[in-house]
Design an enzyme around this catalytic site. Structure first.
Site, PDB file in Angstrom:
ATOM      1  N   ALA A 297      51.278 -48.574 -53.354  1.00  0.00           N
ATOM      2  CA  ALA A 297      49.988 -48.984 -52.804  1.00  0.00           C
ATOM      3  C   ALA A 297      49.174 -49.763 -53.828  1.00  0.00           C
ATOM      4  CB  ALA A 297      49.204 -47.766 -52.339  1.00  0.00           C
TER       5      ALA A 297
ATOM      6  N   GLY B 129      54.780 -45.655 -52.570  1.00  0.00           N
ATOM      7  CA  GLY B 129      54.987 -46.334 -51.296  1.00  0.00           C
ATOM      8  C   GLY B 129      56.129 -47.326 -51.326  1.00  0.00           C
TER       9      GLY B 129
ATOM     10  N   GLU C   3      59.031 -45.282 -50.473  1.00  0.00           N
ATOM     11  CA  GLU C   3      58.939 -44.926 -49.059  1.00  0.00           C
ATOM     12  C   GLU C   3      59.377 -46.089 -48.174  1.00  0.00           C
ATOM     13  OE1 GLU C   3      55.644 -41.597 -48.301  1.00  0.00           O
ATOM     14  OE2 GLU C   3      54.792 -43.388 -49.258  1.00  0.00           O
TER      15      GLU C   3
ATOM     16  N   GLU D 232      53.251 -39.565 -56.245  1.00  0.00           N
ATOM     17  CA  GLU D 232      51.893 -39.373 -55.730  1.00  0.00           C
ATOM     18  C   GLU D 232      51.177 -38.158 -56.300  1.00  0.00           C
ATOM     19  OE1 GLU D 232      53.821 -42.056 -52.720  1.00  0.00           O
ATOM     20  OE2 GLU D 232      54.431 -40.367 -53.972  1.00  0.00           O
TER      21      GLU D 232
END
Length: 283
Positions: free
Chosen positions: A84, A129, A132, A152
């Site tokens: 992110a 992310g 992910e 995270e």
């Protein structure tokens, strides 16, 4: 450079009026394959605009019936995606965070639900992310210089793009708990060992070895029936998620029924009889 030569031989489009952060290309020398490039240097941080562009590209890919495969990659050497855009998040109001995280989760779900196989080339860093995103694909290839983590918890949050659900399904629950709890880095060879990636390949001087291997795998898909690939993916994914094997076998039967009435199936039989390469159209 190899990747540049491939991209030069494509019919390319920069997507979205929001940004030029996603590059969708269709190589002329690899018909049936789409290249989906993250194009936000230096680290491809996932901003709101990149997410919107990516969803737009995915929608276009989904509409292409004749596509046999997709490669998700980075246009920047030795980096996949750093996760992110934390600088952007600093300015997002607390009440807006849930909606933003939900949008990110839906973006990865869009990737996961693409009907055709999607291969991820991880040439370098894939953090938070970024990993992910990779977990939303079907086949993952990394280089020996790749570094991956769901980090995270170091930021006092948890993976919010499906990482807590997809990682256990890929590497098993105990290993996923270790990796998510600690947020530690996993490098290329270990990633292959624990099943996080299908292949780990020696990095080359151009920094795109995983892309090269991904293109090699995608090339194998070009002689396969597009509908068959979609139905095989449906049978595997939905059958696995259905639970008991009897439920999965019902999904497989339904998927098989989807290939019987296709013209591609008849074309394959004719090509076999005539000893020629089949001309599949995804119908």
């Amino acid at each position: 450079m190899f990747m540049q030569r491939v991209l030069q031989q494509t019919s390319r489009r920069l997507l979205s009026s929001l940004s030029n952060e996603i590059l969708l290309t269709y190589p002329e020398e690899n018909p049936g394959i789409a290249l989906l490039g993250l194009n936000r240097p230096p680290v491809n941080a996932v901003s709101l605009s990149l997410g919107a562009s990516l969803r737009e590209a995915i929608a276009e890919i989904k509409s292409k019936k004749s596509l046999q495969g997709v490669i998700l990659y980075s246009t920047s050497p030795r980096i996949f995606c750093a996760g992110a855009d934390l600088k952007e998040r600093l300015f997002i109001k607390e009440e807006d965070v849930p909606g933003m995280v939900k949008t990110f989760r839906l973006m990865i779900q869009d990737i996961y639900e693409l009907p055709m196989p999607i291969i991820c080339a991880i040439d370098g860093v894939a953090m938070g992310g970024g990993l992910e995103l990779a977990l939303g694909t079907d086949i993952r290839v990394c280089s020996t210089t790749a570094k991956m983590a769901l980090s995270e918890t170091k930021l006092a949050i948890i993976p919010g793009g499906g990482g807590t659900q997809r990682l256990p399904r890929v590497v098993g629950v105990p290993k996923a708990k270790e990796l998510i709890f600690t947020g530690r880095d996993v490098y290329g060879e270990e990633a292959e060992k624990i099943g996080l990636v299908n292949y780990c390949v020696e990095q080359n001087d151009e920094g795109n070895a995983a892309f090269v291997k991904s293109l090699e795998i995608a090339t194998l898909l070009q002689d396969r029936g597009p509908v068959a690939l979609r139905m095989a993916k449906k049978a595997i994914t939905e059958g696995f998620e259905a639970g008991p094997i009897r439920a999965g076998l019902e999904v497989e039967h339904e998927a098989y029924m989807g290939v019987i009435p296709t013209s591609d199936r008849i074309e394959a039989l004719m090509a076999f009889r005539e000893k020629r390469k089949p001309n599949f159209k995804g119908e």
